[in-house]
Every structure is written in structure tokens, then in C-alpha cells.
Motif scaffolding. Structure first.
Motif, PDB file in Angstrom:
ATOM      1  N   ASP A  75       0.838  -1.218   0.000  1.00  0.00           N
ATOM      2  CA  ASP A  75       0.000   0.000   0.000  1.00  0.00           C
ATOM      3  C   ASP A  75       0.864   1.255   0.000  1.00  0.00           C
ATOM      4  OD1 ASP A  75      -2.381  -1.303  -0.025  1.00  0.00           O
ATOM      5  OD2 ASP A  75      -2.847  -0.997   2.102  1.00  0.00           O
ATOM      6  N   GLN A  76       1.953   1.210   0.749  1.00  0.00           N
ATOM      7  CA  GLN A  76       2.823   2.399   0.838  1.00  0.00           C
ATOM      8  C   GLN A  76       3.556   2.634  -0.485  1.00  0.00           C
ATOM      9  OE1 GLN A  76       1.981   3.987   3.541  1.00  0.00           O
ATOM     10  NE2 GLN A  76       0.878   2.091   4.002  1.00  0.00           N
ATOM     11  N   LYS A 101       1.145   4.230  -2.747  1.00  0.00           N
ATOM     12  CA  LYS A 101       0.976   5.631  -2.341  1.00  0.00           C
ATOM     13  C   LYS A 101       2.083   6.488  -2.961  1.00  0.00           C
ATOM     14  CE  LYS A 101      -0.288   6.137   2.150  1.00  0.00           C
ATOM     15  NZ  LYS A 101       0.024   6.007   3.603  1.00  0.00           N
ATOM     16  N   ASP A 126       0.597  -2.415  11.440  1.00  0.00           N
ATOM     17  CA  ASP A 126       1.087  -1.139  10.927  1.00  0.00           C
ATOM     18  C   ASP A 126       2.481  -0.816  11.497  1.00  0.00           C
ATOM     19  OD1 ASP A 126       0.678   0.971   9.194  1.00  0.00           O
ATOM     20  OD2 ASP A 126      -0.375   2.239  10.630  1.00  0.00           O
ATOM     21  N   PRO A 185       8.078  -0.222   5.387  1.00  0.00           N
ATOM     22  CA  PRO A 185       7.631  -0.259   3.994  1.00  0.00           C
ATOM     23  C   PRO A 185       8.727   0.113   2.990  1.00  0.00           C
ATOM     24  CG  PRO A 185       7.022   1.839   4.963  1.00  0.00           C
ATOM     25  CD  PRO A 185       7.783   1.079   6.034  1.00  0.00           C
ATOM     26  N   ILE A 203       8.837   0.160  -1.074  1.00  0.00           N
ATOM     27  CA  ILE A 203       8.927   1.449  -1.774  1.00  0.00           C
ATOM     28  C   ILE A 203      10.146   1.465  -2.703  1.00  0.00           C
ATOM     29  CG2 ILE A 203       9.376   3.927  -1.399  1.00  0.00           C
ATOM     30  CD1 ILE A 203       7.584   3.641   1.172  1.00  0.00           C
ATOM     31  N   THR A 229       3.931   2.101   9.745  1.00  0.00           N
ATOM     32  CA  THR A 229       4.157   1.800   8.324  1.00  0.00           C
ATOM     33  C   THR A 229       3.549   2.904   7.456  1.00  0.00           C
ATOM     34  OG1 THR A 229       3.903  -0.528   8.924  1.00  0.00           O
ATOM     35  CG2 THR A 229       3.742   0.008   6.569  1.00  0.00           C
ATOM     36  N   SER A 230       2.295   3.222   7.749  1.00  0.00           N
ATOM     37  CA  SER A 230       1.610   4.197   6.898  1.00  0.00           C
ATOM     38  C   SER A 230       2.164   5.606   7.066  1.00  0.00           C
ATOM     39  CB  SER A 230       0.098   4.157   7.119  1.00  0.00           C
ATOM     40  OG  SER A 230      -0.201   4.032   8.477  1.00  0.00           O
ATOM     41  N   GLY A 253       5.075   5.940   4.824  1.00  0.00           N
ATOM     42  CA  GLY A 253       4.568   6.146   3.467  1.00  0.00           C
ATOM     43  C   GLY A 253       4.063   7.566   3.264  1.00  0.00           C
ATOM     44  N   ASP A 254       3.306   8.074   4.262  1.00  0.00           N
ATOM     45  CA  ASP A 254       2.778   9.453   4.171  1.00  0.00           C
ATOM     46  C   ASP A 254       3.915  10.454   4.055  1.00  0.00           C
ATOM     47  OD1 ASP A 254       0.251   8.466   4.477  1.00  0.00           O
ATOM     48  OD2 ASP A 254       0.040   9.044   6.587  1.00  0.00           O
ATOM     49  N   GLU A 286       5.565  10.311   0.677  1.00  0.00           N
ATOM     50  CA  GLU A 286       4.616  10.923  -0.260  1.00  0.00           C
ATOM     51  C   GLU A 286       4.694  12.449  -0.171  1.00  0.00           C
ATOM     52  OE1 GLU A 286       0.564  10.550   1.040  1.00  0.00           O
ATOM     53  OE2 GLU A 286      -0.230  10.631  -0.995  1.00  0.00           O
TER      54      GLU A 286
END
Ligand code: IPM
Ligand code: MN
Length: 372
Positions: A19-20, A23, A287, A291, A295, A340-341, A344-345, A348
């Protein structure tokens, strides 16, 4: 550029790390005006549950009709603890590699300056390490004949290689060395194994076509020791399937976490991008998994399509995240709330604001991702 990407999140932490990567790919698509279309398909234990096969025909077809494949992770403890299981999640990955002819698995290993202290190895030993492992991926003991005697007390796995299988990855490894530090180390066990002696013969023969590249040899047991004694001696490591599997996990200790290691699996027609780590079932859904391997695997995919600027932007953002301790618990000692998210955020955000040099990262720690 328009790319059709097959996404195979797989088992355990596979979906959350993938998911990451998506993203981050979406941020790149927006920033550079690309169109990435994702075709999701199931593989591994989840595919066994849903379709009775670790690599359903439909998944293979989606892979074959896409420009590239992004793979998450595979494996489930319920199979690990059951040696008599006839169907296993790993068969999905192995079949995928074989069916798509992904014979070269490229695994970059790097010691990032800002997290040198995360490795259990001494800083001065690992500082500056930059290795590219070329692991043969569709031959050797993984794919040779397997036998078990009727009484179940004797078993064998055949390690077989043909000249052709050795030649095609050897060319890739030498070419890679030419754009790096011009050195190839062949890792084998030529003092014992006939298949390793064939590797040596073929690689020595081909080396004359690359006079600017130095070739040396290490037996795999010695290579395992040299990897943590003096990893800086390596540039490109060329090796067969199982030795490559083992020494790349060992090499991940240099970077501080296996959660950082990405890979590209390349063939003549297809290309798949996969973290080297497994499904880490203990962390599933929490979570907390790193990641970055996923990535960076997506980043290798962009490089494969010669989107170098895009790839560099992600790599810079990843380095920034490491520098600022925006990392998951496997690496972090400074903050305990980076998920994890959030990693990614953050990556991003850096991509969305590439020129923002005055970043206020406290927001990240407050649970927001926006950089002001
Ligand atoms: C890897 C993995 C796989 C392998 C497993 C999951 C079959 O360990 O990609 O390194 O052994 O190749
Ligand atoms: Mn492995």
C-alpha cells in the motif's frame, strides 16, 4: 508514461507495505504526469485459501498482460510448521519466477550514512558499503528434481545448472559492474560442487569480453564471513540461486534492517519487483512493518522503465526519512509512534513538496503527515 502494473500483495505484511509503495507511485504519477494502472491479483497462502492454488491461472495471466509486477510477500506459519503440506505458499512465488523467466534477481545492499548505528556491525566496517547482488533465480537446487523415498526417510534435491543459465546472468552482472566499480565477485563452492565448477568455467570464459572488469572468486563459506568482516571489498556479487538467497539475508544486517532491502527480478520479457523480506506474520495488520523495501522495489521498477528522475526523488525522500528518524520500530529508537503508513505518508509528502527545504516534521509525530 502509461504503465500497467500487476500488484500481488500476498501474505502477512505484504498488503500493508505494498500500500505504501502504491501511495508513493501515485505521488510520482501526479508529480510527473504519468499514468499507473494497478491490476490486483492474489498469490501465496491467501490465494490457496481463496482459489486452492498459490498461483491461480488468473494471477499468472494478469502478470503476463502487465508491464511489470509489484510483489509484496509470501508465506504463512501454518505451512512452515507443517512439512507434509503438499501445497505451499512459496510454490506461488517460485512458479511465478519460473513461468515468467525471471532469471536475474538484483539485490542492492547499502549502508545508509544516517543509520550506520542501527547495524549491529561496527560503523567503520560498514560505512560506504554499496553492493549489488546478482542472484540467479530460476535454476539450481530450488528447481532441480526432488525426491523422497517411499519410507519417507531419505530425500534429495538436485542442484543443476546449464551453461546457458549461467551465461545470461553473467552478462548482466558484468554490464552492471561496468557502470559501478568494475568488479565482479563470483560466489560459489567450486572446491566441492560440480555445478560450481561449471559456473567458474563459464564466468572465466565470459570475463574476457569485459576487460575493464576485475573478476575474483570466493567460496560461499568464506564469502559469508567476508560479508560482515569487510563488506566494502564487494561491488557486484554474482552467485547461484540458494547462495544468493542466504548471503543477501546476511547482507541485510549491514543496512540495519532487512526491511530496507529491495530487489528486481528480471527476465527477457517480464520484470517483477519484490522486497527481499518475508511475510513477517507476527507484524501482520499492526502497521509496524518497514515499507521501505517495498517502496524501493517500486523505485527499481521506475528505473527499469528509465524513469531515473522519478526514482531519484523517491530515493532522496527515503534518505530524508531515515535521517529524520521517520522510521518503523525495526530501525527507530528515537520515536515509538512511527507506523508503516506514516513512513509512506512522509515519503509521499516529500515527493509532493520536493523543493521544500524548511520542513517542520513535528506534525509527523503528532499524527499528521502534512509538511508545513
Ligand atoms: C526470497 C525468499 C524466497 C526465496 C522464498 C519465500 C521462497 O526467501 O525471495 O529471498 O527463497 O527465494
Ligand atoms: Mn530469501
Amino acid at each position: 508514461m502509461k504503465l500497467n502494473i500487476a500488484v500481488l500483495p500476498g501474505d502477512g505484511i505484504g498488503p500493508e507495505v505494498t500500500d505504501q509503495a502504491i501511495k508513493v507511485l501515485n505521488a510520482i504519477a501526479t508529480e510527473f504526469n504519468h499514468e499507473f494502472i494497478y491490476n490486483y491479483a492474489s498469490v501465496g497462502a491467501i490465494a490457496i485459501d481463496e482459489h486452492g492454488s498459490p498461483l491461480p491461472e488468473s494471477t499468472l495471466n494478469i502478470c503476463k498482460s502487465s508491464d511489470a509486477i509489484l510483489f509484496g510477500a509470501i508465506g504463512d506459519p501454518k505451512y512452515d510448521n507443517d512439512p507434509s503440506a503438499k501445497v505451499r505458499p512459496e510454490q506461488g512465488l517460485l512458479k511465478l519466477r519460473k513461468e515468467l523467466g525471471l532469471f536475474a534477481n538484483i539485490r542492492p545492499v547499502k549502508a545508509y550514512e544516517s543509520i550506520l548505528n542501527k547495524s549491529p556491525l561496527k560503523k567503520e566496517i560498514i560505512k560506504g558499503t554499496d553492493i549489488s547482488i546478482y542472484r540467479e533465480l530460476t535454476g539450481g537446487i530450488y528447481f532441480g528434481g526432488k525426491q523422497i523415498s517411499d519410507d519417507g526417510n531419505t530425500a534429495s534435491d538436485l542442484c543443476e545448472y546449464s551453461r546457458f543459465e549461467i551465461e545470461r546472468i553473467t552478462h548482466l552482472a558484468f554490464k552492471a559492474a561496468q557502470s559501478r566499480k568494475n568488479k565482479v565477485t563470483l560466489v560459489d563452492k567450486a572446491n566441492v560442487l560440480e555445478s560450481s565448477r561449471l559456473w567458474r568455467r563459464v564466468v572465466i570464459e565470459l570475463a574476457v569480453q569485459y576487460p575493464d572488469v576485475t573478476l575474483d572468486f570466493l567460496f560461499v563459506d568464506n564469502a559469508a564471513m567476508q560479508m560482515i568482516l569487510n563488506p566494502k571489498q564487494f561491488d557486484v556479487i554474482l552467485t547461484e540461486n540458494m547462495f544468493g538467497d542466504i548471503i543477501s539475508d546476511e547482507a541485510s544486517v549491514i543496512g540495519g534492517s532487512i526491511g530496507l532491502l529491495a530487489s528486481a527480478s528480471i527476465g527477457d520479457t517480464y520484470a517483477m519487483f519484490e522486497p527481499i523480506h518475508g511475510s513477517y506474520p507476527q507484524a501482520k495488520g499492526k502497521d509496524i512493518a518497514n515499507p521501505i523495501a517495498s517502496i524501493l522495489s517500486a523505485t527499481m521498477m521506475l528505473e527499469h522503465f528509465e524513469l531515473f528522475k522519478e526514482a531519484q526523488l523517491i530515493k532522496d525522500a527515503v534518505e530524508k526519512s531515515l535521517k529524520l528518524h521517520i522510521t518503523t520500530p525495526d530501525l527507530n529508537t528515537k520515536y515509538d509512534n512511527i507506523t508503516t503508513s506514516k513512513v509512506g505518508d512522509f515519503i509521499e509528502d516529500v515527493i509532493n513538496n520536493p523543493n521544500d527545504s524548511n520542513l517542520n516534521f513535528t506534525n509527523i509525530h503528532l499524527g499528521q503527515s502534512t509538511i508545513i
